[in-house]
Design a protein around this motif. Structure first.
Motif, PDB file in Angstrom:
ATOM      1  N   ILE A  62       1.110  -1.074   0.037  1.00  0.00           N
ATOM      2  CA  ILE A  62      -0.162   0.024   0.409  1.00  0.00           C
ATOM      3  C   ILE A  62       1.207   1.033   0.120  1.00  0.00           C
ATOM      4  O   ILE A  62       0.553   2.067  -0.882  1.00  0.00           O
ATOM      5  CB  ILE A  62      -0.565  -0.075   1.094  1.00  0.00           C
ATOM      6  N   GLN A  63       2.074   1.377   0.788  1.00  0.00           N
ATOM      7  CA  GLN A  63       2.729   2.039   0.390  1.00  0.00           C
ATOM      8  C   GLN A  63       3.473   2.604  -0.103  1.00  0.00           C
ATOM      9  O   GLN A  63       3.424   4.058  -1.126  1.00  0.00           O
ATOM     10  CB  GLN A  63       4.215   2.323   1.775  1.00  0.00           C
ATOM     11  N   ALA A  64       4.072   2.146  -0.893  1.00  0.00           N
ATOM     12  CA  ALA A  64       4.687   1.444  -2.224  1.00  0.00           C
ATOM     13  C   ALA A  64       3.361   2.625  -3.437  1.00  0.00           C
ATOM     14  O   ALA A  64       4.238   3.012  -4.281  1.00  0.00           O
ATOM     15  CB  ALA A  64       5.176   0.071  -2.798  1.00  0.00           C
ATOM     16  N   ILE A  65       2.151   1.479  -3.522  1.00  0.00           N
ATOM     17  CA  ILE A  65       1.361   2.579  -4.349  1.00  0.00           C
ATOM     18  C   ILE A  65       1.126   3.563  -4.554  1.00  0.00           C
ATOM     19  O   ILE A  65       1.585   4.696  -4.972  1.00  0.00           O
ATOM     20  CB  ILE A  65      -0.163   1.615  -4.492  1.00  0.00           C
ATOM     21  N   ALA A  66       0.942   4.321  -3.140  1.00  0.00           N
ATOM     22  CA  ALA A  66       0.468   5.711  -2.684  1.00  0.00           C
ATOM     23  C   ALA A  66       1.578   6.249  -2.987  1.00  0.00           C
ATOM     24  O   ALA A  66       1.295   7.717  -3.054  1.00  0.00           O
ATOM     25  CB  ALA A  66       0.434   5.393  -0.977  1.00  0.00           C
ATOM     26  N   ASN A  67       3.009   5.890  -2.910  1.00  0.00           N
ATOM     27  CA  ASN A  67       4.274   6.778  -3.188  1.00  0.00           C
ATOM     28  C   ASN A  67       4.659   6.873  -4.680  1.00  0.00           C
ATOM     29  O   ASN A  67       5.803   7.575  -4.684  1.00  0.00           O
ATOM     30  CB  ASN A  67       5.145   6.712  -2.254  1.00  0.00           C
ATOM     31  N   SER A  68       3.947   6.414  -5.567  1.00  0.00           N
ATOM     32  CA  SER A  68       4.525   5.491  -6.362  1.00  0.00           C
ATOM     33  C   SER A  68       4.469   6.727  -7.394  1.00  0.00           C
ATOM     34  O   SER A  68       5.347   6.474  -9.372  1.00  0.00           O
ATOM     35  CB  SER A  68       3.535   4.498  -7.616  1.00  0.00           C
ATOM     36  N   GLY A  69       4.365   7.679  -7.704  1.00  0.00           N
ATOM     37  CA  GLY A  69       3.317   8.866  -8.134  1.00  0.00           C
ATOM     38  C   GLY A  69       2.693   8.564  -9.277  1.00  0.00           C
ATOM     39  O   GLY A  69       1.692   9.268 -10.562  1.00  0.00           O
ATOM     40  N   MET A  70       1.285   7.650  -9.328  1.00  0.00           N
ATOM     41  CA  MET A  70      -0.125   7.706  -9.868  1.00  0.00           C
ATOM     42  C   MET A  70      -0.717   9.106 -10.248  1.00  0.00           C
ATOM     43  O   MET A  70      -1.323   8.602 -11.209  1.00  0.00           O
ATOM     44  CB  MET A  70      -0.608   6.473  -8.960  1.00  0.00           C
ATOM     45  N   GLY A  71      -0.248  10.028  -9.704  1.00  0.00           N
ATOM     46  CA  GLY A  71      -1.277  10.999 -10.119  1.00  0.00           C
ATOM     47  C   GLY A  71      -1.098  11.180 -11.649  1.00  0.00           C
ATOM     48  O   GLY A  71      -1.874  12.376 -12.096  1.00  0.00           O
ATOM     49  N   VAL A  72      -0.024  11.232 -11.837  1.00  0.00           N
ATOM     50  CA  VAL A  72       0.565  10.730 -13.879  1.00  0.00           C
ATOM     51  C   VAL A  72      -0.912  10.667 -14.644  1.00  0.00           C
ATOM     52  O   VAL A  72      -1.253  10.812 -15.049  1.00  0.00           O
ATOM     53  CB  VAL A  72       1.740  10.815 -13.880  1.00  0.00           C
ATOM     54  N   VAL A  98      -7.430  15.090   0.416  1.00  0.00           N
ATOM     55  CA  VAL A  98      -7.274  14.315   0.096  1.00  0.00           C
ATOM     56  C   VAL A  98      -6.275  12.844  -0.203  1.00  0.00           C
ATOM     57  O   VAL A  98      -5.750  12.718   0.981  1.00  0.00           O
ATOM     58  CB  VAL A  98      -7.919  13.810  -0.678  1.00  0.00           C
ATOM     59  N   ALA A  99      -4.842  13.706  -0.719  1.00  0.00           N
ATOM     60  CA  ALA A  99      -3.735  12.888  -1.304  1.00  0.00           C
ATOM     61  C   ALA A  99      -2.634  12.935  -0.596  1.00  0.00           C
ATOM     62  O   ALA A  99      -2.766  12.015   0.496  1.00  0.00           O
ATOM     63  CB  ALA A  99      -3.242  13.460  -2.523  1.00  0.00           C
ATOM     64  N   LYS A 100      -2.258  13.948   0.312  1.00  0.00           N
ATOM     65  CA  LYS A 100      -1.060  13.835   1.170  1.00  0.00           C
ATOM     66  C   LYS A 100      -1.561  12.935   2.370  1.00  0.00           C
ATOM     67  O   LYS A 100      -1.064  12.265   3.155  1.00  0.00           O
ATOM     68  CB  LYS A 100      -1.416  15.516   1.848  1.00  0.00           C
ATOM     69  N   PRO A 101      -3.040  13.702   3.066  1.00  0.00           N
ATOM     70  CA  PRO A 101      -3.271  12.463   4.082  1.00  0.00           C
ATOM     71  C   PRO A 101      -2.942  10.776   3.247  1.00  0.00           C
ATOM     72  O   PRO A 101      -2.879  10.351   4.874  1.00  0.00           O
ATOM     73  CB  PRO A 101      -4.947  13.062   4.781  1.00  0.00           C
ATOM     74  N   TYR A 102      -3.546  10.713   2.794  1.00  0.00           N
ATOM     75  CA  TYR A 102      -3.439   9.385   2.039  1.00  0.00           C
ATOM     76  C   TYR A 102      -1.909   8.617   2.032  1.00  0.00           C
ATOM     77  O   TYR A 102      -1.664   7.338   3.255  1.00  0.00           O
ATOM     78  CB  TYR A 102      -4.081   9.040   1.186  1.00  0.00           C
ATOM     79  N   MET A 103      -1.053   9.672   1.273  1.00  0.00           N
ATOM     80  CA  MET A 103      -0.356   9.365   1.832  1.00  0.00           C
ATOM     81  C   MET A 103       0.944   9.107   2.630  1.00  0.00           C
ATOM     82  O   MET A 103       1.630   7.746   2.959  1.00  0.00           O
ATOM     83  CB  MET A 103       0.827  10.020   0.974  1.00  0.00           C
ATOM     84  N   GLU A 104       0.432  10.055   3.689  1.00  0.00           N
ATOM     85  CA  GLU A 104       1.458  10.241   4.923  1.00  0.00           C
ATOM     86  C   GLU A 104       0.489   8.791   6.033  1.00  0.00           C
ATOM     87  O   GLU A 104       1.250   8.656   6.673  1.00  0.00           O
ATOM     88  CB  GLU A 104       0.466  11.348   5.881  1.00  0.00           C
TER      89      GLU A 104
END
Length: 154
Positions: free
Chosen positions: A68-78, A109-115
């Motif tokens: 989950i952490q890896a996907i959350a920090n993957s840069g998927m927003g692109v 919503v994205a920043k709290p999710y990543m944190e």
């Protein structure tokens, strides 16, 4: 001399833009890739839930939290490029058009999710079941925050 530099820079920018567009993929690819990532995250959320509600296995929780952490920090927003608010990947996308126009709301919503995802991985590694349960609830709330604001219901 300056003209050659301008031509070279323009050519490089054009090639970079083309490479970026190719790496991002067609709209249906973007939708499919992000759907796959979200399904993988959901599967791993389910793995954590099964462990905290049933027989606890620290290794499984750590593996799931790390994914989950890896996907959350993957840069998927692109993968949320204009034009991908409609269309089909594996199925019709459920993203709301507002996601593409409300950059401030997305950040909220994205920043709290990543944190929360990063903290979930940290807490999972501790093996403290009570802390894992608490953090899992917090992580789930951040998921819900995005779903409520930016995902269409079935």
């Amino acid at each position: 001399m300056k003209f050659k530099n301008i031509v070279a820079a323009t050519l490089m920018l054009g090639l970079s833009t083309a490479a970026l567009a190719q790496s991002i993929g067609k709209p249906e690819d973007q939708i499919r890739w992000r759907q796959s990532a979200y399904h993988t995250m959901a599967w791993n959320m389910g793995r954590i839930k099964a462990n905290i509600e049933g027989t606890y296995n620290k290794d499984q929780v750590v593996q799931a939290a790390n994914m989950i952490q890896a996907i959350a920090n993957s840069g998927m927003g692109v993968l949320f490029q204009p034009g991908t608010d409609k269309g089909k990947g594996w199925k019709e996308t459920r993203v709301k058009a507002e996601l593409f126009s409300d950059k401030e709301g997305v950040g909220k919503v994205a920043k709290p999710y990543m944190e929360a995802a990063n903290e979930m991985a940290r807490v999972a590694a501790s093996g403290d079941l009570a802390a894992i349960k608490t953090q899992f609830g917090k992580l789930g709330e951040t998921c819900k925050g995005c779903h409520d604001k930016f995902r269409k219901e079935d």
